[in-house]
Motif scaffolding. Structure first.
Motif: not given
Length: 324
Positions: A78-80, A150-154, A159-162
């Motif tokens: 799940d890391i971007t 792009e990341p959903q959360y940092i 950076p996490w999720y796409c």
């Protein structure tokens, strides 16, 4: 927590499909690579290539994107950058897999309908060149997918999720790329396979009538035509593979057409018919990565023999060890 029916189906379907898909494609690769199935080297090369790409589709689209996020959230996947790379691999393997089917269909079309071109085109060397070219181009045109998200959360500078960039929906460049990719896969392959099969059937019917007229039958006796028998086996294999592809991709093609005409981008809920249709079409499309080996078993007697030998080998080996 309440889960939708389609989500519960996916939780069961993806692990089952992954297990079956990995097994059947590995079996197909091993058996076809041995070259003992009575098929020409050219056909064997295409079938091995299709099995390899189907295995990659199962790995990327079913395992990494399918049940990985369902059963292991959150994880390294799940890391971007990793997530974006998996999406790129998924797109690339899907493009290459689909166009390998087109290449095989075209090869059989040439073999049956183009006698002058057949000797030069329908060779193992040409099959390698075609597959290499398709793999390179299919991978190249899919690279932009890596930059769509792009990341959903940092969290902690990680950076996490796409999440799809907002510019993807507003930029004319991204819109053009999205349309190009949709046309490239699955629209052009879908209609090319249909067209080539129609032309091949037409050619077969004409050739069959001509050969029957020329050969005739003396005193009402029937004579077997070896050429037509070999052609019949080749046609059964071709139509089984291409027919399976058309049936399993049809829902997704119709869904894409509907979405583009209706301009649908969002779902009201996970019970929305559009949401259910999208995931159902994806389920059917991914099933196409596991069907070819079943087709070989049903249509190729020598493949069945090789499969039986492969199953018997470990059993005989264990029996020998027990005796020792």
């Amino acid at each position: 927590m309440h889960y939708s029916v389609i989500y519960q189906i996916r939780r069961i379907y993806y692990p089952a499909l992954a297990a079956v898909g990995v097994l059947v494609n590995l079996v197909a690769i091993v058996i076809l690579s041995r070259g003992k199935c009575g098929l020409s080297k050219c056909i064997s090369r295409y079938l091995v290539g299709m099995a390899v790409t189907d295995l990659l589709v199962v790995t990327t689209d079913v395992i990494l994107r399918g049940f990985g996020p369902i059963y292991f959230p959150p994880s390294f996947l799940d890391i971007t950058p990793v997530c974006s790379f998996i999406i790129f691999l998924s797109a690339a393997t899907a493009v290459v897999s689909v166009w390998f089917t087109v290449a095989f269909t075209f090869d059989r079309f040439v073999a049956i309908c183009c006698e002058k071109l057949k000797t030069k085109y329908c060779t193992e060397k040409m099959a390698v060149v075609v597959q290499g070219t398709v793999s390179l181009l299919g991978t190249s045109v899919s690279v932009p997918w890596y930059f769509v998200y792009e990341p959903q959360y940092i969290i902690g500078n990680v950076p996490w999720y796409c999440e799809i960039k907002s510019s993807f929906r507003t930029s004319s460049v991204w819109f053009s790329f999205d349309m190009f990719h949709l046309i490239l896969t699955p629209f052009i392959p879908f209609f090319l396979i249909l067209l080539l099969n129609v032309l091949t059937v037409r050619r077969i019917l004409v050739a069959s009538r001509v050969r029957k007229g020329l050969r005739g039958s003396s005193n009402g006796e029937n004579h077997k035509d070896p050429e037509m028998e070999n052609r019949k086996k080749s046609i059964i294999l071709l139509f089984s593979i291409s027919g399976s592809f058309i049936l399993l991709w049809m829902t997704q093609v119709v869904f894409y057409i509907y979405v583009r005409i209706a301009g649908t981008r969002y779902y009201s809920s996970n019970t929305d018919p559009v949401y259910i249709t999208e995931h159902t079409s994806k389920i059917l499309q991914l099933l196409s990565s596991c069907t070819n080996t079943c087709i070989y078993v049903l249509t190729q007697s020598k493949f069945r023999e090789e499969l039986k030998n492969a199953v018997k080998y470990p059993i005989n080996l264990v029996a020998k060890l027990v005796k020792l």
